[in-house]
Design a protein around this motif. Structure first.
Motif, PDB file in Angstrom:
ATOM      1  N   SER A  27      39.434  27.101  40.503  1.00 24.25           N
ATOM      2  CA  SER A  27      40.863  26.860  40.303  1.00 24.25           C
ATOM      3  C   SER A  27      41.338  25.564  40.949  1.00 24.25           C
ATOM      4  N   HIS A  28      40.608  25.068  41.925  1.00 21.32           N
ATOM      5  CA  HIS A  28      41.004  23.842  42.612  1.00 21.32           C
ATOM      6  C   HIS A  28      40.362  22.574  42.033  1.00 21.32           C
ATOM      7  N   LEU A  29      39.555  22.726  41.006  1.00 23.25           N
ATOM      8  CA  LEU A  29      38.903  21.555  40.410  1.00 23.25           C
ATOM      9  C   LEU A  29      39.851  20.834  39.461  1.00 23.25           C
ATOM     10  N   PRO A  30      39.937  19.516  39.577  1.00 26.47           N
ATOM     11  CA  PRO A  30      40.764  18.759  38.625  1.00 26.47           C
ATOM     12  C   PRO A  30      40.013  18.606  37.293  1.00 26.47           C
ATOM     13  N   GLU A  31      40.753  18.306  36.262  1.00 26.45           N
ATOM     14  CA  GLU A  31      40.128  17.964  34.979  1.00 26.45           C
ATOM     15  C   GLU A  31      39.617  16.529  35.065  1.00 26.45           C
ATOM     16  N   PRO A  32      38.565  16.158  34.413  1.00 29.10           N
ATOM     17  CA  PRO A  32      37.758  16.946  33.483  1.00 29.10           C
ATOM     18  C   PRO A  32      36.634  17.742  34.168  1.00 29.10           C
ATOM     19  N   ALA A  33      36.502  17.621  35.491  1.00 32.34           N
ATOM     20  CA  ALA A  33      35.420  18.313  36.202  1.00 32.34           C
ATOM     21  C   ALA A  33      35.497  19.825  36.009  1.00 32.34           C
ATOM     22  N   HIS A  34      36.702  20.375  35.970  1.00 38.24           N
ATOM     23  CA  HIS A  34      36.862  21.826  35.809  1.00 38.24           C
ATOM     24  C   HIS A  34      36.215  22.309  34.512  1.00 38.24           C
ATOM     25  N   LEU A  37      32.297  21.744  34.557  1.00 40.16           N
ATOM     26  CA  LEU A  37      31.566  22.697  35.389  1.00 40.16           C
ATOM     27  C   LEU A  37      31.636  24.112  34.806  1.00 40.16           C
ATOM     28  N   GLN A  38      32.726  24.472  34.167  1.00 45.58           N
ATOM     29  CA  GLN A  38      32.803  25.785  33.514  1.00 45.58           C
ATOM     30  C   GLN A  38      31.788  25.875  32.372  1.00 45.58           C
ATOM     31  N   SER A  39      31.588  24.786  31.665  1.00 47.02           N
ATOM     32  CA  SER A  39      30.595  24.750  30.591  1.00 47.02           C
ATOM     33  C   SER A  39      29.182  24.898  31.157  1.00 47.02           C
ATOM     34  N   VAL A  40      28.917  24.203  32.246  1.00 48.39           N
ATOM     35  CA  VAL A  40      27.617  24.293  32.922  1.00 48.39           C
ATOM     36  C   VAL A  40      27.410  25.712  33.441  1.00 48.39           C
ATOM     37  N   ARG A  41      28.426  26.259  34.037  1.00 48.70           N
ATOM     38  CA  ARG A  41      28.380  27.627  34.574  1.00 48.70           C
ATOM     39  C   ARG A  41      28.048  28.639  33.471  1.00 48.70           C
ATOM     40  N   ALA A  42      28.688  28.516  32.323  1.00 49.53           N
ATOM     41  CA  ALA A  42      28.437  29.434  31.203  1.00 49.53           C
ATOM     42  C   ALA A  42      26.986  29.367  30.735  1.00 49.53           C
ATOM     43  N   ALA A  43      26.439  28.168  30.659  1.00 52.83           N
ATOM     44  CA  ALA A  43      25.038  28.014  30.246  1.00 52.83           C
ATOM     45  C   ALA A  43      24.098  28.649  31.269  1.00 52.83           C
ATOM     46  N   ILE A  44      24.383  28.437  32.540  1.00 54.51           N
ATOM     47  CA  ILE A  44      23.551  29.020  33.598  1.00 54.51           C
ATOM     48  C   ILE A  44      23.614  30.542  33.521  1.00 54.51           C
ATOM     49  N   LEU A  45      24.817  31.083  33.418  1.00 51.96           N
ATOM     50  CA  LEU A  45      24.988  32.535  33.364  1.00 51.96           C
ATOM     51  C   LEU A  45      24.259  33.157  32.178  1.00 51.96           C
ATOM     52  N   ILE A  72      25.909  24.652  41.697  1.00 53.53           N
ATOM     53  CA  ILE A  72      26.634  23.576  41.021  1.00 53.53           C
ATOM     54  C   ILE A  72      27.821  23.158  41.880  1.00 53.53           C
ATOM     55  N   ALA A  73      28.260  21.929  41.688  1.00 56.36           N
ATOM     56  CA  ALA A  73      29.410  21.452  42.453  1.00 56.36           C
ATOM     57  C   ALA A  73      30.055  20.274  41.732  1.00 56.36           C
ATOM     58  N   ALA A  74      31.331  20.095  42.034  1.00 56.14           N
ATOM     59  CA  ALA A  74      32.069  18.939  41.509  1.00 56.14           C
ATOM     60  C   ALA A  74      32.485  18.066  42.682  1.00 56.14           C
ATOM     61  N   THR A 110      31.663  13.645  35.356  1.00 53.86           N
ATOM     62  CA  THR A 110      32.633  14.740  35.412  1.00 53.86           C
ATOM     63  C   THR A 110      33.156  15.135  34.031  1.00 53.86           C
ATOM     64  N   ASP A 111      32.959  14.264  33.048  1.00 49.60           N
ATOM     65  CA  ASP A 111      33.460  14.569  31.705  1.00 49.60           C
ATOM     66  C   ASP A 111      32.363  14.879  30.693  1.00 49.60           C
ATOM     67  N   LYS A 112      31.097  14.973  31.162  1.00 48.78           N
ATOM     68  CA  LYS A 112      29.985  15.247  30.245  1.00 48.78           C
ATOM     69  C   LYS A 112      29.001  16.208  30.896  1.00 48.78           C
ATOM     70  N   PRO A 113      29.054  17.486  30.501  1.00 43.24           N
ATOM     71  CA  PRO A 113      28.132  18.451  31.100  1.00 43.24           C
ATOM     72  C   PRO A 113      26.689  18.187  30.677  1.00 43.24           C
TER      73      PRO A 113
END
Length: 144
Positions: A27-34, A37-45, A72-74, A110-113
């Motif tokens: 929730s504290h990540l700014p765009e486009p990192a948010h 990282l959510q896209s990366v997270r979904a692939a990992i999960l 993972i981290a931003a 930050t804008d390209k997973p």
């Protein structure tokens, strides 16, 4: 710590050890990192076993199943994947050539997973490595 189950897809149910802390991190990540990282997270999960725990370790989202799989981290200027293994990074070095790679980290914009298919292969390779390591350790313990 209360454990809850969150279904991320019909195939995978990852159990966050501290759902609020992970949600708070994102929730504290700014765009486009948010979004990245959510896209990366979904692939990992999607590549992790059902009994995987998602938690914060060293302040960053970490996926654990009989040990740490990946994290993972931003950051201000990039996002990072931490495969917890130089072996895994080295194995995928040709596919990672367009990214900044160090001994323990893969950095990406930050804008390209990272590509989802590559992330899944990295997670699977890490899980295989962890399993082989555990089997070797168990085998050496039975000899003692």
């Amino acid at each position: 710590m209360k454990k809850s189950t969150r279904s991320t897809s019909p195939k995978s149910a990852v159990k966050p050890a501290n759902d609020q802390a992970v949600a708070n991190y994102f929730s504290h990540l700014p765009e486009p990192a948010h979004t990245t990282l959510q896209s990366v997270r979904a692939a990992i999960l999607s590549a992790c076993p059902k009994s995987t725990i998602e938690t914060l370790s060293y302040g960053i989202p970490t996926f654990k199943h009989n040990g740490s799989i990946v994290a993972i981290a931003a950051f201000k200027d990039h996002c990072s994947l931490f495969p917890m293994s130089y072996f895994v990074i080295d194995k995928f070095r040709p596919q990672l050539s367009r990214f900044e790679v160090s001994k323990g980290t893969v950095r990406f914009p930050t804008d390209k997973p990272l590509p989802s298919s590559l992330l899944k292969k990295i997670v699977k390779a890490r899980l295989t490595q962890m399993s082989e390591k555990a089997a070797a350790k168990q085998k050496s313990n039975t000899r003692s």
